[in-house]
Design a protein around this motif. Structure first.
Motif, PDB file in Angstrom:
ATOM      1  N   ARG A  38      59.450  63.365  32.914  1.00  0.00           N
ATOM      2  CA  ARG A  38      58.808  62.122  33.159  1.00  0.00           C
ATOM      3  C   ARG A  38      58.451  61.900  34.732  1.00  0.00           C
ATOM      4  NH1 ARG A  38      61.067  56.539  33.291  1.00  0.00           N
ATOM      5  NH2 ARG A  38      59.188  55.077  33.109  1.00  0.00           N
ATOM      6  N   VAL A  39      59.629  62.491  35.709  1.00  0.00           N
ATOM      7  CA  VAL A  39      59.352  62.272  36.911  1.00  0.00           C
ATOM      8  C   VAL A  39      58.287  62.999  37.584  1.00  0.00           C
ATOM      9  CG1 VAL A  39      60.707  62.733  39.064  1.00  0.00           C
ATOM     10  CG2 VAL A  39      61.845  61.502  37.625  1.00  0.00           C
TER      11      VAL A  39
ATOM     12  N   TYR B 233      54.836  61.343  36.155  1.00  0.00           N
ATOM     13  CA  TYR B 233      54.527  60.123  36.465  1.00  0.00           C
ATOM     14  C   TYR B 233      55.299  59.699  37.674  1.00  0.00           C
ATOM     15  CZ  TYR B 233      53.061  60.089  31.754  1.00  0.00           C
ATOM     16  OH  TYR B 233      52.556  60.441  30.371  1.00  0.00           O
ATOM     17  N   PRO B 234      54.763  60.013  38.744  1.00  0.00           N
ATOM     18  CA  PRO B 234      55.580  59.689  40.052  1.00  0.00           C
ATOM     19  C   PRO B 234      55.574  58.227  40.201  1.00  0.00           C
ATOM     20  CG  PRO B 234      53.496  60.511  40.520  1.00  0.00           C
ATOM     21  CD  PRO B 234      53.523  60.808  39.194  1.00  0.00           C
ATOM     22  N   SER B 235      56.573  57.743  40.978  1.00  0.00           N
ATOM     23  CA  SER B 235      56.675  56.317  41.069  1.00  0.00           C
ATOM     24  C   SER B 235      55.610  55.838  42.049  1.00  0.00           C
ATOM     25  CB  SER B 235      57.935  56.046  41.815  1.00  0.00           C
ATOM     26  OG  SER B 235      58.171  56.572  42.820  1.00  0.00           O
ATOM     27  N   PRO B 236      54.957  54.591  41.745  1.00  0.00           N
ATOM     28  CA  PRO B 236      53.826  54.163  42.668  1.00  0.00           C
ATOM     29  C   PRO B 236      54.344  53.742  43.718  1.00  0.00           C
ATOM     30  CG  PRO B 236      54.543  52.457  40.916  1.00  0.00           C
ATOM     31  CD  PRO B 236      55.406  53.701  40.631  1.00  0.00           C
ATOM     32  N   LYS B 237      53.435  54.004  44.729  1.00  0.00           N
ATOM     33  CA  LYS B 237      53.603  53.546  46.290  1.00  0.00           C
ATOM     34  C   LYS B 237      53.724  51.920  46.326  1.00  0.00           C
ATOM     35  CE  LYS B 237      53.541  57.549  48.056  1.00  0.00           C
ATOM     36  NZ  LYS B 237      54.681  58.269  47.523  1.00  0.00           N
ATOM     37  N   PRO B 238      54.466  51.334  47.102  1.00  0.00           N
ATOM     38  CA  PRO B 238      54.473  49.996  47.278  1.00  0.00           C
ATOM     39  C   PRO B 238      53.378  49.454  48.105  1.00  0.00           C
ATOM     40  CG  PRO B 238      56.204  50.676  48.689  1.00  0.00           C
ATOM     41  CD  PRO B 238      55.843  51.850  47.701  1.00  0.00           C
TER      42      PRO B 238
END
Length: 65
Positions: free
Chosen positions: A27-28, A31-36
């Motif tokens: 999953r990582v 789907y990388p975490s979105p940038k703030p």
């Protein structure tokens, strides 16, 4: 430092834990975490472009001792 207590897992629990770890890694990778969002700077002006009279008056006031 205190040694951690050894964790005893049954073979079924160990297999399930490995499956979960693999799923998390996948999953990582997919789907990388979105940038703030970038930080919005506060404007010193009204939206129409006129300066804010209260702010400019406050900034230009001489410091009294």
């Amino acid at each position: 430092m205190v040694d951690p207590t050894p964790l005893y897992l049954s073979p079924e629990q160990r297999e399930r834990l490995e499956q979960l770890a693999d799923a998390v890694r996948l999953r990582v990778a997919l789907y990388p975490s979105p940038k703030p969002p970038p930080v919005q700077r506060r404007s010193r002006q009204y939206p129409g472009g006129r300066p804010n009279p209260w702010l400019t008056a406050r900034l230009r006031r001489p410091h009294q001792r």
